[in-house]
Every structure is written in C-alpha cells, then in structure tokens.
Design a protein around this motif. Sequence first.
Motif, PDB file in Angstrom:
ATOM      1  N   MET A   1       0.941  -1.229  -0.064  1.00 15.69           N
ATOM      2  CA  MET A   1       0.025  -0.014   0.114  1.00 15.69           C
ATOM      3  C   MET A   1       0.860   1.298  -0.015  1.00 15.69           C
ATOM      4  O   MET A   1       1.750   1.370   0.531  1.00 15.69           O
ATOM      5  N   LYS A 213     -11.074   9.113 -12.458  1.00 12.08           N
ATOM      6  CA  LYS A 213     -10.622   7.511 -12.602  1.00 12.08           C
ATOM      7  C   LYS A 213      -9.968   7.421 -13.980  1.00 12.08           C
ATOM      8  O   LYS A 213      -9.867   6.369 -14.375  1.00 12.08           O
ATOM      9  N   ASP A 216      -5.551   4.673 -14.591  1.00 12.56           N
ATOM     10  CA  ASP A 216      -5.530   3.201 -13.704  1.00 12.56           C
ATOM     11  C   ASP A 216      -3.931   2.575 -13.596  1.00 12.56           C
ATOM     12  O   ASP A 216      -3.187   3.394 -13.949  1.00 12.56           O
ATOM     13  N   SER A 240     -13.879  12.985  -7.161  1.00  8.15           N
ATOM     14  CA  SER A 240     -12.953  11.952  -7.406  1.00  8.15           C
ATOM     15  C   SER A 240     -11.837  12.733  -8.055  1.00  8.15           C
ATOM     16  O   SER A 240     -11.886  13.657  -8.566  1.00  8.15           O
ATOM     17  N   ASP A 244      -7.534   6.506 -10.455  1.00  2.69           N
ATOM     18  CA  ASP A 244      -8.484   5.241  -9.872  1.00  2.69           C
ATOM     19  C   ASP A 244      -7.928   5.113  -8.723  1.00  2.69           C
ATOM     20  O   ASP A 244      -6.985   3.858  -8.643  1.00  2.69           O
ATOM     21  N   TYR A 245      -8.118   5.726  -7.503  1.00  4.61           N
ATOM     22  CA  TYR A 245      -7.354   5.541  -6.149  1.00  4.61           C
ATOM     23  C   TYR A 245      -7.369   4.247  -5.801  1.00  4.61           C
ATOM     24  O   TYR A 245      -6.376   3.781  -5.168  1.00  4.61           O
ATOM     25  N   ASP A 246      -8.605   3.731  -5.658  1.00  6.25           N
ATOM     26  CA  ASP A 246      -8.657   2.244  -4.970  1.00  6.25           C
ATOM     27  C   ASP A 246      -7.746   1.232  -5.502  1.00  6.25           C
ATOM     28  O   ASP A 246      -7.062   0.491  -4.767  1.00  6.25           O
ATOM     29  N   GLN A 247      -7.676   1.428  -6.958  1.00 10.08           N
ATOM     30  CA  GLN A 247      -6.649   0.429  -7.507  1.00 10.08           C
ATOM     31  C   GLN A 247      -5.460   0.942  -7.487  1.00 10.08           C
ATOM     32  O   GLN A 247      -4.544  -0.131  -7.395  1.00 10.08           O
ATOM     33  N   GLU A 250      -2.848   0.730  -4.151  1.00  9.30           N
ATOM     34  CA  GLU A 250      -2.047  -0.414  -3.643  1.00  9.30           C
ATOM     35  C   GLU A 250      -0.840  -0.781  -4.482  1.00  9.30           C
ATOM     36  O   GLU A 250      -0.084  -1.578  -4.083  1.00  9.30           O
ATOM     37  N   PRO A 257      -4.743  11.920  -1.983  1.00  5.15           N
ATOM     38  CA  PRO A 257      -6.148  11.475  -2.115  1.00  5.15           C
ATOM     39  C   PRO A 257      -6.760  12.566  -2.591  1.00  5.15           C
ATOM     40  O   PRO A 257      -6.379  13.551  -2.753  1.00  5.15           O
TER      41      PRO A 257
END
Length: 281
Positions: A1, A213, A216, A240, A244-247, A250, A257
């Motif tokens: 992360m 987003k 990616d 947003s 694509d922050y969530d992807q 990590e 953010p």
Amino acid sequence: MAEILRGKDVAQEIKDNILSDVEVLKKEGKEPTLGMVRLGSNPDDISYEKSIIRNCEKLGINTKVFENSLEMTTEELEDLLKKLNEDKNISGILVFRPLPKHIDEARIREAISPKKDIDCMHPLNLARIFEGNMDGFLPCTPKSAMEILAFNKVDLEGKNVVIVNRSMVLGKPLAMMMLNENATVTICHSRTKDLPSITKAADVVVTALGRAKFFDEKYFNEDSICIDVGVSLDDDGKLSGDIDYDQVAEKVKMITPVPGGVGSVTTSLLLGQVVKACKMN
Ligand code: NAP
C-alpha cells in the motif's frame, strides 16, 4: 500500500506560519486584509467565499467582500480594481473566476496591481515564474503540489517528472517550479502519444485532466509518486481525482487522495499570499 500524502498536515504548517507572521504584522500596526471581488451569486463562489472568510477569521486576516451584479461591465470591473489597488487598507485582491463570458479576462488580469495579485493572475507575476523567480506570488494549485512534495521530503533533483496538463494555471507554471528544483520535466496533453509508457517511466506523475478515475494501474510503476490535481464527479456522483485511487494506491509508492490532497492546501497558500502582500505593501 502506498504512503498517503494528505494535505491536512501541510496546510496546518502553512497556517502556523501565517499565525506567527500576522502577530508580527499586527505589532507593527499592519492589518492584513483580503479584498474579494465577486460578480453574481454563483453557489460555488459563495461557498468558496464562506470558507475563505472562516479561515481568515481563525488566522487574524480581515476580509472585505465586494459583491457586484452579474451585468457589471469590463470597464466597471477595471474601475473597481483601480480603487482597490489604491486602497491602503486592502493588502491583496482575489477576483472569483470563471468570470462571466462578456468580461474581457485578459484586461482584468492586467488591471490588478501586481503587488496585490495574490491569485497570480497578472502576466508580470507569471512571467517572473518563467524567469525562475519563485519569490513573488505563485498560482496556488501548482504551488500546493510542490508543498506536498517538499513536506514529505521528496527530493526532486534529477527526478523524471511528468505533468499531464499544459494549462497556464497549472501545467506550465508547475513545470517551471519543478525545473527550479532541478527535476527533468515532461509536459503531456491530449495529443500526447502513448501516455501510459511516458507516465510509467517517470518518478513523479502529476495528473490534472479533470476526468474521474482516468488513470488506472497501467500508467504507473511500484515506485511512482502520484500527485492528483484533478477534481471531478465519478459515475456515482462522488468527488474523485483523475487517478483510480482504490486500484492504484495499492500499487505505487506515494499518492495524494481526492478529496484531502492538493485541494486542501490551496486556501492556506492563498492566505499566505495575503500576508506576503501585506508585508510588501
Ligand atoms: P484544463 O485547462 O481543461 O486542462 C486539462 C488538461 O488535460 C489539458 O492540458 C488537456 O490537454 C489535458 N488532457 C485532457 N484530456 C487528456 C487526455 N486524454 N490525455 C492527456 N491529456 C489530456 O483544466 P485546468 O483548469 O488546467 O484544470 C485541470 C483539473 O485540475 C480539473 O479537474 C480541475 O478541477 C482541477 N483543479 C484542481 C484544483 C485544486 O485545487 N485541486 C484547482 C484548479 C483546478 P489539451 O491542452 O491538449 O487540451
């Protein structure tokens, strides 16, 4: 992360510096005062204005709002700015943008005194940045990206930095700020070919498209430092960034953010420039 580069702590450090500067100025009998010029009652402008006033109150900066009709002409706005330029009680001037379409923005940019131009609209202040002089007023959004990197001790010397944006408020001045730190800078835009291979090879990537987003994981590598300037609504109507922050969070080394990143530092920087204007004038 990834390590999350939040704007809150950066903004707090700037506010602490403002508080001590304001204390010194007040002891000298100087009152830092921000003049805000608004045309009409656009809800975005009103909410920005309210948030600036709240922040100013906490920092001991005075505010004056100059509310005008949406029908105000370019000449009338120039006359108002002339009065504010000459008003010894106003340290810095902020004109809310975007201005209505009938206003000639190029003329307004030149009507603000370069000494009170806290939002860095005047061509002279921008020209200084392109000469490598970073001591004057700076556009707050690119400066915010720089402050976040500095706060998190990212040494830019010799780093490959890719900026995806070539606008005059963002990509171009940011490129000059990065060069000033001895980074090697590439500016990308909508005609750039094979963007993923360029961003993937970079050490630092700054995204400022305004397309939720869009970026990616194929745009980054595991050591990428990602600064997301874009702000827009995603398909679910949620605020947003361009990344694509969530992807991506990590898979990379550092990331800002949205919300809570670049945008959360800009108001503090703007108010810091009111204090700078008060010292200068
Ligand atoms: P802008 O003038 O529309 O710039 C967008 C840039 O993205 C342009 O350089 C454009 O290229 C480029 N672009 C568009 N699609 C692309 C693609 N598919 N591939 C590569 N590049 C592409 O917008 P702006 O005023 O500079 O603002 C950009 C973003 O920053 C917006 O989301 C805005 O909300 C955000 N912003 C954030 C803050 C903050 O405080 N966080 C402050 C100001 C703005 P071309 O030049 O070729 O069209």
